[in-house]
Design an enzyme around this catalytic site. Structure first.
Site, PDB file in Angstrom:
ATOM      1  N   LYS A   1      12.606 -26.655   4.987  1.00  0.00           N
ATOM      2  CA  LYS A   1      11.151 -26.530   4.920  1.00  0.00           C
ATOM      3  C   LYS A   1      10.691 -26.665   3.476  1.00  0.00           C
ATOM      4  CE  LYS A   1       7.514 -23.304   6.483  1.00  0.00           C
ATOM      5  NZ  LYS A   1       7.274 -22.008   7.183  1.00  0.00           N
TER       6      LYS A   1
ATOM      7  N   SER B   1       4.506 -22.222  11.030  1.00  0.00           N
ATOM      8  CA  SER B   1       4.265 -23.235  10.026  1.00  0.00           C
ATOM      9  C   SER B   1       5.465 -24.146   9.800  1.00  0.00           C
ATOM     10  CB  SER B   1       3.899 -22.546   8.696  1.00  0.00           C
ATOM     11  OG  SER B   1       4.943 -21.696   8.242  1.00  0.00           O
TER      12      SER B   1
ATOM     13  N   SER C   1       6.515 -17.992  12.199  1.00  0.00           N
ATOM     14  CA  SER C   1       6.729 -19.408  11.911  1.00  0.00           C
ATOM     15  C   SER C   1       8.151 -19.885  12.161  1.00  0.00           C
ATOM     16  CB  SER C   1       6.355 -19.700  10.455  1.00  0.00           C
ATOM     17  OG  SER C   1       4.995 -19.424  10.230  1.00  0.00           O
TER      18      SER C   1
END
Length: 600
Positions: free
Chosen positions: A77, A151, A175
């Protein structure tokens, strides 16, 4: 030759049969080029750099599967640092190029894993839906009209699409779990503090957690065990103590009455009920509980002073670059300015009052099982009502890190049309991570919903997790606690059991600690060293004794993961390198007992 889903077991078998990491790199590059979702990555590892990493792996560890994650491709990420690749947090104006890897990435690289790129996310990790990025919105691998979840959107889609074996995400409000549910994956959310956040752009620094997306619980836990472990550079890092759960008759708390809210999604409610029945068939006792205090705590995360912690992470940048924020993200973070220090303390007081109420519920429960998300929606619907619909996704996730729980999200099946997947999440007390994994794995296998896009794939048997029936915790000892050594009584008097004598992997070095009484060794790992390993012993301790034992270890010694010559990883004694400057190295002797015998 290559499986659709790059799970660890399939890759290890392929490597054992002669596949080269270079072949795997070429396959991954081809899959990325052919991907039908251009929003997965923000930055891809350049092809030449990825091939160079594979060659470097072959140079330092030429034997197939000689490291725990040898040649395993993973995605990161883009709020987690990877040296040589920019970190943007999905905000181009914020971008910087880190000189070193985040702690978690460094540990994965040392274990043989290969970074394939940095993935898209809701900007500054603010959102649960995946649409709040200037790089576009990654989509559900099952329907491009639907959100991927966020996210950690790109991370989940990269794994579900078969581009990576696993991916790192982060989780503040859910997330690391919601995207797993929307893409038929497992999401491992460790206890806050178990995995260090050094090199991670914070959202809410005090409760952020690095997470793992994988196809099976076993794969996710194997990765988590590589990245977890105390790091003094992270002020919120914690030294873990194992928490056990009953091996049978697990009491599982489920939603009942008015606390059941699926926002009209009857298909997701039916899948939740089916998961409850499966859990019951596995021997669990199903207990209705009051979700009220958990829900009230969840509401504090976005409707309370914790939003101010998001502002603290970007306070200077939002003043200088307000136009560079996604409008919804800017609205949320800017709204934090209304909270005062008094509000922050009052929020803490309310959270602790709610914690006391949850303890009443925990007296009748061992774990919770909740819908990961009670519903989903299209990208179009999310963009039309971004805050309310995002809030729906977090109804059963937002409380977890505020209360310090461990959680594992697993697939729960597809709606009646076989169209969109849903998931359930198991929650346990702090540091019940390993204990929670056995039942989560069993339930995932009972639900039999495949891995990612490959919904019909069978879950590989080598990744199965078995409950540790004796309830004891293994530990590697290297020096004064070995059999016949002066501190061995600290193990035996605590109820410890000898398991085996064995050797470490070949890249460990051993030193004599100066001025230690009785004499003690310092063990460190030196990646790239091609030695024969060091003689050690594995013991097991009762959980309480293990916790006390670890607590009393003097500096510069500590507990970390020790890799054995069979590739397994067990907690054991490691030394901080600063203490070994000028120390006598005895690696060539092969172990501490050989050194002591030589002195005599």
């Amino acid at each position: 030759m290559f499986p659709a889903f790059l799970d660890l077991s399939s890759l290890k078998a392929a490597y054992a049969s002669g596949l080269s990491p270079l072949d795997l790199v070429d396959e991954v590059l081809a899959r990325i080029a052919a991907s039908d979702d251009p929003a997965i990555f923000i930055t891809k590892t350049p092809a030449d750099d990825l091939r160079a990493a594979a060659l470097d792996l072959l140079a330092r560890a030429p034997e197939a599967n000689s490291l725990p994650l040898w040649g395993v491709p993973f995605a990161v990420k883009d709020n987690i640092d990877v040296a040589g690749l920019p970190t943007t947090a999905a905000c181009p104006a914020f971008a910087y190029r880190p000189e070193r890897d985040a702690t978690v990435v460094a540990r994965l690289k040392a274990a043989g894993a290969l970074v394939i790129g940095k993935t898209n996310l809701d900007q500054f990790a603010t959102g649960l839906n995946g649409t709040r990025s200037p790089h576009g919105a990654p989509r559900s691998v099952f329907d491009k009209d639907y959100v991927s979840g966020g996210s950690s959107s790109g991370s989940a889609v990269s794994v579900a699409s078969g581009l990576a074996s696993f991916a790192l995400g982060t989780d503040t409000a859910g997330s690391g779990r919601v995207p797993a549910a929307f893409n038929n994956l497992v999401g491992i959310k460790p206890t806050p503090g178990l995995v260090p956040n050094v090199g991670v752009v914070p959202a809410c620094r005090s409760i952020d957690v690095v997470t793992v997306f994988a196809g099976t619980v076993g794969d996710g836990v194997a990765v988590r065990k590589v990245i977890d472990g105390y790091d003094a550079a992270d002020p919120f890092s914690k030294k873990a103590y194992p928490v056990r759960l009953p091996a049978s008759g697990l009491r599982i708390g489920v939603l009942a009455g008015t606390e059941r809210e699926f926002y009209g999604n009857a298909a997701y409610e039916a899948l939740y009920d089916a998961a409850i029945e499966r859990a019951k068939a596995l021997g669990a006792e199903i207990v209705a509980f009051d979700y009220g205090p958990f829900r009230e705590a969840a509401e504090l995360l976005y409707n309370g002073p914790w939003v101010a912690e998001r502002l603290a992470a970007v306070k200077d940048f939002i003043v200088s670059n307000p136009a560079d924020f996604d409008p919804t993200v800017r609205t949320i973070i800017s709204g934090a300015a209304k909270y005062s220090a008094v509000d922050a303390f009052e929020g803490l007081y309310k959270l602790e009052a709610l914690r006391q109420k949850t303890l009443v519920e925990w007296e009748k429960l061992d774990v919770l099982m909740l819908p990961t998300s009670p519903t989903t929606c299209t990208v179009e619907a999310m963009l039309a009502d971004p805050i309310a619909r995002n809030g729906h996704f977090g109804r059963y996730t937002n409380f977890a890190n505020l209360f310090g729980y461990a959680a594992i999200a697993i697939p729960a099946g597809f709606d009646a049309e076989g169209h969109l997947p849903a998931g359930v999440t198991l929650f346990g007390p702090a540091f019940s991570d390993d204990a929670l994994a056995a039942f989560a794995d069993a339930l995932h296998r009972a639900l039999a919903r495949g891995m990612g896009r490959d919904r019909h794939a069978g879950l590989p048997e080598p990744s199965r997790i078995s409950a540790d029936d004796d309830g004891l915790v293994p530990i590697v000892v290297v020096g004064a606690h070995l059999t016949g050594m002066p501190l061995n009584h600290e193990l035996t008097r605590a109820g410890g059991k000898f398991v085996k004598a064995c050797r470490t992997a070949g890249d460990y070095r051993l030193f004599v600690l100066p001025n230690a009484s009785p004499p003690k060794p310092g063990l460190i790992r030196s990646p790239g060293l091609d030695g024969r390993g060091l003689a050690v012993e594995v013991w097991k301790l009762p959980p309480g004794a293990f916790g006390r034992f670890v607590q009393n270890i003097p500096a510069p010694l500590g507990i970390g993961k020790v890799v054995l010559d069979d590739g397994s990883q067990i907690s054991g004694f490691l030394c901080e390198p600063y203490a070994l400057e000028g120390a006598l190295e005895i690696t060539e002797l092969g172990g501490w007992q050989a050194y002591i015998q030589g002195r005599r």
